[in-house]
Design an enzyme around this catalytic site. Sequence first.
Site, PDB file in Angstrom:
ATOM      1  N   LYS A 135      20.612 -28.995  32.476  1.00  0.00           N
ATOM      2  CA  LYS A 135      19.179 -29.242  32.317  1.00  0.00           C
ATOM      3  C   LYS A 135      18.692 -30.575  32.878  1.00  0.00           C
ATOM      4  CE  LYS A 135      19.860 -27.407  28.201  1.00  0.00           C
ATOM      5  NZ  LYS A 135      20.697 -26.258  28.578  1.00  0.00           N
ATOM      6  N   GLU A 169       9.343 -45.419  51.439  1.00  0.00           N
ATOM      7  CA  GLU A 169      10.717 -45.863  51.197  1.00  0.00           C
ATOM      8  C   GLU A 169      11.359 -45.110  50.029  1.00  0.00           C
ATOM      9  OE1 GLU A 169      11.085 -50.427  51.715  1.00  0.00           O
ATOM     10  OE2 GLU A 169       8.975 -50.011  51.349  1.00  0.00           O
ATOM     11  N   LYS A 184       2.184 -59.574  53.327  1.00  0.00           N
ATOM     12  CA  LYS A 184       2.892 -58.293  53.374  1.00  0.00           C
ATOM     13  C   LYS A 184       2.056 -57.111  52.884  1.00  0.00           C
ATOM     14  CE  LYS A 184       6.466 -57.506  54.399  1.00  0.00           C
ATOM     15  NZ  LYS A 184       7.706 -57.537  53.604  1.00  0.00           N
ATOM     16  N   HIS A 191      17.083 -39.655  70.008  1.00  0.00           N
ATOM     17  CA  HIS A 191      17.928 -40.852  69.808  1.00  0.00           C
ATOM     18  C   HIS A 191      17.074 -42.084  69.484  1.00  0.00           C
ATOM     19  CE1 HIS A 191      21.118 -38.466  71.849  1.00  0.00           C
ATOM     20  NE2 HIS A 191      20.112 -38.081  72.607  1.00  0.00           N
TER      21      HIS A 191
END
Length: 476
Positions: free
Chosen positions: A340, A305, A298, A171
């Site tokens: 395809k 992701e 960052k 959980h």
Amino acid sequence: MTSTPEQPSATGAESAKTLWHGRFEGGPAAELLAYTVSLPFDQRLWSEDIAGSRAHVRGLARQSIISDIERDAVLSALDTTTAELSAGTFHYVDSDEDIHTAVERRVTELSGAAGAKLHTGRSRNDQCATDLRLYTKRALRDVARRVVGLQQVLLDRAARAGDVYLPGYTHLQRAQPILLAHHLLAHGWALSRDVDRLLATIERLDVSPLGAGALAGSSLPLDPLGTALDLGFARVFENSLDAVSDRDYVAEALFDLALVAIHLSRIGEEWVLWTSEEFGFARLDDGYATGSSMLPQKKNPDIAELARGKTGRLIGNLTGLLVTLKGLPLAYNRDLQEDKEPLFDSVDQISLALGALAGMIATATFVPQRMQAAADSETGAATDLAEWLVQRGTPFRDAHAVVGKLVRQTLAGEGSLAQLVAGDDRLGPDAAALVAPGVSVTRRTTPGGAGPQAVAIQIERFRAQVDSDLGRIDPS
Ligand code: ARG
């Protein structure tokens, strides 16, 4: 043909006859060609198409439907066509609606009357099914190799992880400490089921449809088994209608690939969490992370992701084909041309994802201090305390309640769990030692469990599994 970026360079003005020119007074409308052509994507099948044509023409000669001289003329034209296609000098013309048409047109240009016999007893319906089966065999084997590549990275990281441990979650709540190696190999075993599934799909689809003709076979003495063996197929079709209309193998391949994607998505999701500041369990190598155009601090886990994000597309490819197949009458229908693009897309995307994730995981740095600090929260040993009581005769349900109450007390600020355990007359100082950092994980001793002895055995079993899978993918 209207030009879109994916379309092959046509020579423009030239336009050969359609394959059905005898029956038609007028030529094809531009809109018809624009809408129905498959050349932009089925060009990818050129080498399979050539292989199928070679086998077919050899079969025609073996059965004396054409002469050996005609066979050799066609084979030599196929060689020239191969050279042009592989060098990128092949000229497509407007009426080349698919790769099958383009190859046959070129062979006929090169070998004249002999070339005009290439399509004897054959239809594009059995031809395109043959090409796609050949392609799928090759592509799934290649994907299986790449899956093993990722497994080898997981194995290598697991083997080098030593006694590093982290919380195991249920959980997404901390449950019990587990070895990092155990966690990494959990994904490894899921991938080994993928390898097994891909190989089983290859084995099931290894059936040649060549010789089924348009739908019903032929009045000519074709030898479908001979061409099947020539092409390296294990078996030949039993029913010509089924041979040209069956796309089960494409659906199976798409399912196999979607499930690989789902496994990669679950790995991706964990790495998104692990590389967050909140978890801080792993740091990505600069080569496998991205920065932000605006936020200087960052470092983003884009590979992880996209491994998660592109999975929707692979599931879509599967559901799209299933819907296409549903309700189609026997035998070939042009709808089947829709087999395809989803297949090629799923193969391409999973191949890219496997390579990118393997590189990301191989180069990442684990942060054992963060993992272990999270795993060493005292309550992580709660189950060990209950099992300690069980080993001394307390029924498990009672033991659970005893420890649960102590957890409640520690959360209420009545003392550390170690103190409360040491002071409890059913538990005491010996039991309190279980709460110390790093102890709990060593107590997971059952086979297949998360502790050091069991994991050492598991690593060797996994290594043996990977080696045997490699042998199954590429039998020597
Ligand atoms: N391009 C078609 C396909 O990929 C094969 C052509 C069969 N067309 C036909 N009209 N019988 O399915």
